[in-house]
Design a protein around this motif. Structure first.
Motif, PDB file in Angstrom:
ATOM      1  N   GLN A  61       0.832  -1.209   0.000  1.00 44.16           N
ATOM      2  CA  GLN A  61       0.000   0.000   0.000  1.00 44.16           C
ATOM      3  C   GLN A  61       0.867   1.261   0.000  1.00 44.16           C
ATOM      4  O   GLN A  61       0.567   2.228  -0.712  1.00 44.16           O
TER       5      GLN A  61
ATOM      6  N   TYR B 102       3.905   1.521  -1.146  1.00 43.71           N
ATOM      7  CA  TYR B 102       4.552   1.609  -2.466  1.00 43.71           C
ATOM      8  C   TYR B 102       3.561   2.092  -3.525  1.00 43.71           C
ATOM      9  O   TYR B 102       3.924   2.884  -4.399  1.00 43.71           O
ATOM     10  N   ARG B 103       2.324   1.617  -3.443  1.00 44.50           N
ATOM     11  CA  ARG B 103       1.307   2.101  -4.383  1.00 44.50           C
ATOM     12  C   ARG B 103       1.078   3.593  -4.210  1.00 44.50           C
ATOM     13  O   ARG B 103       0.856   4.318  -5.186  1.00 44.50           O
ATOM     14  N   GLY B 104       1.129   4.073  -2.967  1.00 45.71           N
ATOM     15  CA  GLY B 104       1.022   5.513  -2.711  1.00 45.71           C
ATOM     16  C   GLY B 104       2.168   6.273  -3.357  1.00 45.71           C
ATOM     17  O   GLY B 104       1.977   7.351  -3.914  1.00 45.71           O
ATOM     18  N   TYR B 105       3.361   5.702  -3.300  1.00 42.69           N
ATOM     19  CA  TYR B 105       4.503   6.326  -3.954  1.00 42.69           C
ATOM     20  C   TYR B 105       4.296   6.384  -5.467  1.00 42.69           C
ATOM     21  O   TYR B 105       4.506   7.423  -6.096  1.00 42.69           O
ATOM     22  N   ARG B 106       3.872   5.279  -6.056  1.00 42.01           N
ATOM     23  CA  ARG B 106       3.694   5.235  -7.518  1.00 42.01           C
ATOM     24  C   ARG B 106       2.575   6.169  -7.973  1.00 42.01           C
ATOM     25  O   ARG B 106       2.662   6.772  -9.040  1.00 42.01           O
ATOM     26  N   ARG B 107       1.539   6.277  -7.178  1.00 44.93           N
ATOM     27  CA  ARG B 107       0.404   7.123  -7.545  1.00 44.93           C
ATOM     28  C   ARG B 107       0.796   8.600  -7.520  1.00 44.93           C
ATOM     29  O   ARG B 107       0.442   9.366  -8.407  1.00 44.93           O
ATOM     30  N   ASN B 108       1.535   9.012  -6.495  1.00 47.05           N
ATOM     31  CA  ASN B 108       1.847  10.431  -6.300  1.00 47.05           C
ATOM     32  C   ASN B 108       3.287  10.808  -6.630  1.00 47.05           C
ATOM     33  O   ASN B 108       3.637  11.973  -6.559  1.00 47.05           O
ATOM     34  N   ARG B 109       4.126   9.820  -6.941  1.00 44.02           N
ATOM     35  CA  ARG B 109       5.554  10.048  -7.165  1.00 44.02           C
ATOM     36  C   ARG B 109       6.150  10.844  -6.006  1.00 44.02           C
ATOM     37  O   ARG B 109       6.926  11.775  -6.183  1.00 44.02           O
ATOM     38  N   SER B 110       5.758  10.460  -4.807  1.00 46.67           N
ATOM     39  CA  SER B 110       6.197  11.134  -3.596  1.00 46.67           C
ATOM     40  C   SER B 110       7.437  10.424  -3.047  1.00 46.67           C
ATOM     41  O   SER B 110       7.361   9.277  -2.611  1.00 46.67           O
TER      42      SER B 110
END
Length: 105
Positions: free
Chosen positions: A30, A32-40
């Motif tokens: 989850q 990592y998916r947040g990172y991929r979604r927002n490029r944060s």
């Protein structure tokens, strides 16, 4: 009868470890998916830190327990080396999480 009790205890320990591993992987996924979604970038370090803090120690525990019997690990491995490696990985995970909290400021 003690052999059967030890076997059941080992299976319970294995089940609890695998459950913790699955839950840890779900949390890391989850993040990592947040990172991929927002490029944060902070979210990437958070995902890395959570993985190091939760997934890797479970994997080390499983690897040492299963390989130890086959390779004949001595008491030093179980008492000192494996816990030290786990703690160093956990410290790296905590450092990564801490870094994720300050990287965007």
């Amino acid at each position: 009868m003690p052999d059967e009790t030890a076997y059941v205890g080992y299976l319970v320990l294995l089940a609890v470890t695998l459950l913790g591993l699955v839950l840890s992987l779900a949390i890391v996924l989850q993040a990592y998916r947040g990172y991929r979604r927002n490029r944060s970038r902070p979210m990437l370090y958070l995902a890395l830190g959570l993985g190091l803090l939760t997934v890797v120690p479970f994997a080390i525990s499983l690897a040492v327990a299963s390989l130890g019997q086959h390779l004949g690990f001595g008491p030093l491995v179980y008492t000192y080396y494996a816990p030290i490696v786990s703690r160093v990985v956990e410290i790296a995970g905590l450092a990564s999480i801490l870094y994720s909290l300050y990287v965007g400021r």
